[in-house]
Write a protein that holds these residues in place. Sequence first.
Motif, PDB file in Angstrom:
ATOM      1  N   ARG A  59      34.199 -65.901   3.534  1.00 37.84           N
ATOM      2  CA  ARG A  59      33.614 -65.118   2.079  1.00 37.84           C
ATOM      3  C   ARG A  59      32.545 -65.989   2.471  1.00 37.84           C
ATOM      4  O   ARG A  59      32.086 -66.834   2.456  1.00 37.84           O
ATOM      5  N   GLY A  60      30.799 -64.716   2.284  1.00 40.32           N
ATOM      6  CA  GLY A  60      29.595 -65.887   1.877  1.00 40.32           C
ATOM      7  C   GLY A  60      29.081 -65.645   3.206  1.00 40.32           C
ATOM      8  O   GLY A  60      27.585 -65.969   2.863  1.00 40.32           O
ATOM      9  N   GLN A  61      29.585 -65.388   4.110  1.00 42.90           N
ATOM     10  CA  GLN A  61      29.578 -65.761   5.639  1.00 42.90           C
ATOM     11  C   GLN A  61      27.908 -64.613   5.835  1.00 42.90           C
ATOM     12  O   GLN A  61      28.590 -63.518   5.782  1.00 42.90           O
ATOM     13  N   ASN A  62      27.348 -64.587   6.468  1.00 42.07           N
ATOM     14  CA  ASN A  62      26.220 -63.065   7.233  1.00 42.07           C
ATOM     15  C   ASN A  62      26.931 -62.947   8.623  1.00 42.07           C
ATOM     16  O   ASN A  62      27.398 -63.890   9.076  1.00 42.07           O
ATOM     17  N   VAL A  63      27.462 -61.753   9.308  1.00 35.14           N
ATOM     18  CA  VAL A  63      27.718 -60.881  10.336  1.00 35.14           C
ATOM     19  C   VAL A  63      26.859 -60.058  10.891  1.00 35.14           C
ATOM     20  O   VAL A  63      26.111 -59.285  10.946  1.00 35.14           O
ATOM     21  N   THR A  64      26.877 -60.227  11.953  1.00 40.19           N
ATOM     22  CA  THR A  64      26.205 -59.419  13.307  1.00 40.19           C
ATOM     23  C   THR A  64      26.757 -58.576  14.386  1.00 40.19           C
ATOM     24  O   THR A  64      27.586 -59.414  14.932  1.00 40.19           O
ATOM     25  N   PHE A  65      26.761 -57.761  13.726  1.00 39.27           N
ATOM     26  CA  PHE A  65      27.160 -57.172  15.399  1.00 39.27           C
ATOM     27  C   PHE A  65      26.478 -56.291  16.361  1.00 39.27           C
ATOM     28  O   PHE A  65      25.578 -55.625  15.712  1.00 39.27           O
ATOM     29  N   ARG A  66      27.126 -56.114  17.161  1.00 38.10           N
ATOM     30  CA  ARG A  66      25.825 -55.502  18.091  1.00 38.10           C
ATOM     31  C   ARG A  66      26.463 -54.071  18.819  1.00 38.10           C
ATOM     32  O   ARG A  66      27.802 -54.375  19.156  1.00 38.10           O
ATOM     33  N   CYS A  67      26.287 -53.386  19.486  1.00 37.32           N
ATOM     34  CA  CYS A  67      26.440 -52.065  19.864  1.00 37.32           C
ATOM     35  C   CYS A  67      25.754 -51.568  21.083  1.00 37.32           C
ATOM     36  O   CYS A  67      23.935 -51.045  20.507  1.00 37.32           O
ATOM     37  N   ASP A  68      26.519 -51.609  22.233  1.00 38.66           N
ATOM     38  CA  ASP A  68      25.423 -50.497  23.297  1.00 38.66           C
ATOM     39  C   ASP A  68      25.700 -49.349  23.774  1.00 38.66           C
ATOM     40  O   ASP A  68      26.800 -49.164  23.980  1.00 38.66           O
ATOM     41  N   PRO A  69      24.968 -47.880  23.334  1.00 39.49           N
ATOM     42  CA  PRO A  69      25.437 -46.569  23.544  1.00 39.49           C
ATOM     43  C   PRO A  69      25.562 -46.059  25.464  1.00 39.49           C
ATOM     44  O   PRO A  69      24.879 -46.978  25.882  1.00 39.49           O
ATOM     45  N   ILE A  70      25.977 -45.454  25.158  1.00 38.85           N
ATOM     46  CA  ILE A  70      25.450 -44.660  26.521  1.00 38.85           C
ATOM     47  C   ILE A  70      24.282 -44.546  26.764  1.00 38.85           C
ATOM     48  O   ILE A  70      23.924 -43.748  26.400  1.00 38.85           O
ATOM     49  N   SER A  71      24.144 -45.162  28.383  1.00 38.69           N
ATOM     50  CA  SER A  71      22.362 -44.322  28.485  1.00 38.69           C
ATOM     51  C   SER A  71      22.370 -43.174  28.148  1.00 38.69           C
ATOM     52  O   SER A  71      22.679 -42.607  28.370  1.00 38.69           O
ATOM     53  N   GLU A  72      21.066 -42.982  27.921  1.00 41.94           N
ATOM     54  CA  GLU A  72      20.588 -41.617  27.519  1.00 41.94           C
ATOM     55  C   GLU A  72      20.977 -40.922  26.799  1.00 41.94           C
ATOM     56  O   GLU A  72      20.444 -39.712  26.192  1.00 41.94           O
ATOM     57  N   HIS A  73      22.066 -41.209  25.703  1.00 42.99           N
ATOM     58  CA  HIS A  73      22.019 -41.118  24.301  1.00 42.99           C
ATOM     59  C   HIS A  73      21.252 -41.096  23.134  1.00 42.99           C
ATOM     60  O   HIS A  73      21.218 -42.842  22.848  1.00 42.99           O
ATOM     61  N   ASN A  74      20.792 -40.218  22.914  1.00 42.55           N
ATOM     62  CA  ASN A  74      19.383 -40.517  21.474  1.00 42.55           C
ATOM     63  C   ASN A  74      20.171 -40.685  20.332  1.00 42.55           C
ATOM     64  O   ASN A  74      19.378 -41.431  19.558  1.00 42.55           O
ATOM     65  N   ARG A  75      21.985 -40.389  20.189  1.00 40.35           N
ATOM     66  CA  ARG A  75      22.269 -40.450  18.588  1.00 40.35           C
ATOM     67  C   ARG A  75      23.323 -41.768  18.599  1.00 40.35           C
ATOM     68  O   ARG A  75      23.785 -42.069  19.159  1.00 40.35           O
ATOM     69  N   LEU A  76      23.328 -42.351  18.039  1.00 42.73           N
ATOM     70  CA  LEU A  76      24.305 -43.970  17.755  1.00 42.73           C
ATOM     71  C   LEU A  76      24.656 -43.845  16.534  1.00 42.73           C
ATOM     72  O   LEU A  76      23.833 -43.523  15.551  1.00 42.73           O
ATOM     73  N   TYR A  77      25.621 -43.650  15.923  1.00 42.81           N
ATOM     74  CA  TYR A  77      26.494 -44.101  14.532  1.00 42.81           C
ATOM     75  C   TYR A  77      27.187 -45.229  15.082  1.00 42.81           C
ATOM     76  O   TYR A  77      28.251 -46.065  15.375  1.00 42.81           O
ATOM     77  N   TRP A  78      27.810 -45.542  13.887  1.00 43.03           N
ATOM     78  CA  TRP A  78      28.491 -46.781  12.779  1.00 43.03           C
ATOM     79  C   TRP A  78      29.063 -46.404  12.081  1.00 43.03           C
ATOM     80  O   TRP A  78      28.758 -45.354  10.941  1.00 43.03           O
ATOM     81  N   TYR A  79      30.204 -46.688  12.117  1.00 46.86           N
ATOM     82  CA  TYR A  79      31.783 -46.445  11.455  1.00 46.86           C
ATOM     83  C   TYR A  79      32.334 -47.551  11.001  1.00 46.86           C
ATOM     84  O   TYR A  79      32.149 -48.665  11.032  1.00 46.86           O
ATOM     85  N   ARG A  80      33.007 -47.516   9.970  1.00 52.68           N
ATOM     86  CA  ARG A  80      33.968 -48.215   9.115  1.00 52.68           C
ATOM     87  C   ARG A  80      35.461 -47.790   8.764  1.00 52.68           C
ATOM     88  O   ARG A  80      35.518 -46.034   8.782  1.00 52.68           O
ATOM     89  N   GLN A  81      36.267 -48.504   9.218  1.00 52.57           N
ATOM     90  CA  GLN A  81      38.120 -47.268  10.140  1.00 52.57           C
ATOM     91  C   GLN A  81      38.799 -48.908   9.235  1.00 52.57           C
ATOM     92  O   GLN A  81      38.608 -50.221   9.292  1.00 52.57           O
ATOM     93  N   THR A  82      39.613 -48.906   7.818  1.00 53.50           N
ATOM     94  CA  THR A  82      40.849 -49.375   7.386  1.00 53.50           C
ATOM     95  C   THR A  82      41.622 -49.259   8.045  1.00 53.50           C
ATOM     96  O   THR A  82      41.921 -47.364   8.272  1.00 53.50           O
ATOM     97  N   LEU A  83      43.344 -49.312   7.852  1.00 58.76           N
ATOM     98  CA  LEU A  83      44.170 -49.525   7.865  1.00 58.76           C
ATOM     99  C   LEU A  83      45.003 -47.931   7.602  1.00 58.76           C
ATOM    100  O   LEU A  83      44.731 -48.237   6.215  1.00 58.76           O
ATOM    101  N   GLY A  84      45.359 -47.285   8.201  1.00 52.03           N
ATOM    102  CA  GLY A  84      45.364 -45.490   7.525  1.00 52.03           C
ATOM    103  C   GLY A  84      44.405 -44.573   7.471  1.00 52.03           C
ATOM    104  O   GLY A  84      44.732 -43.445   6.407  1.00 52.03           O
TER     105      GLY A  84
END
Lengths: 115, 110
Positions: free
Chosen positions: A15-40
């Motif tokens: 708790r309190g630390q910073n984190v960074t995630f990376r996403c590489d999309p399918i090439s030539e895809h112009n839209r990129l989305y981030w979602y969050r999902q919790t259990l259920g």
Amino acid sequence: DTGVSQNPRHKITKRGQNVTFRCDPISEHNRLYWYRQTLGQGPEFLTYFQNEAQLEKSRLLSDRFSAERPKGSFSTLEIQRTEQGDSAMYLCASSRTIQAKNIQYFGAGTRLSVL
Amino acid sequence: EDQVTQSPEALRLQEGESSSLNCSYTVSGLRGLFWYRQDPGKGPEFLFTLYSAGEEKEKERLKATLTKKESFLHITAPKPEDSATYLCAVQDGGSYIPTFGRGTSLIVHP
């Protein structure tokens, strides 16, 4: 076409630390989305980019969250000062609109655990 | 605001026992309805997209249908490898952001 790639697959942080995630999309895809999902639950929209422009952000995206997509290629999602409530699966998806049809393809996700 | 309700929340079937999953939705002008499969610890895998009432799509043991208010995912003679969570999502005509339901967790027993 290697699919949407997300790294890391798992992240454990204190708790309190910073984190960074990376996403590489399918090439030539112009839209990129981030979602969050919790259990259920289904994926909950966080933000999305069209090329390098961030077009929309959810109310779920607090000031501690920031996303970038420099040059319209890969994207990063940073969470500052993590809280236990941030523990979730973070999913990235990409799409290309063809004739108004927009099918999203997802990565395997990054599972975040905040201790 | 777009709404998606999936039922049942969980479904247990015996191998070979056909059934259907329901996705009810409200949207102002449907751009598309999507079905995904999600295995534990993995991202959703795209299955089908439907665009207009009356449309049907099939893939192996799965068949998706669409009306103006709901979609069904029919599973014919399921096998244990069909066990997963099935997610439904809708996009309205004014957005490229889908709204997801909570999913139906399907378990197929051998």
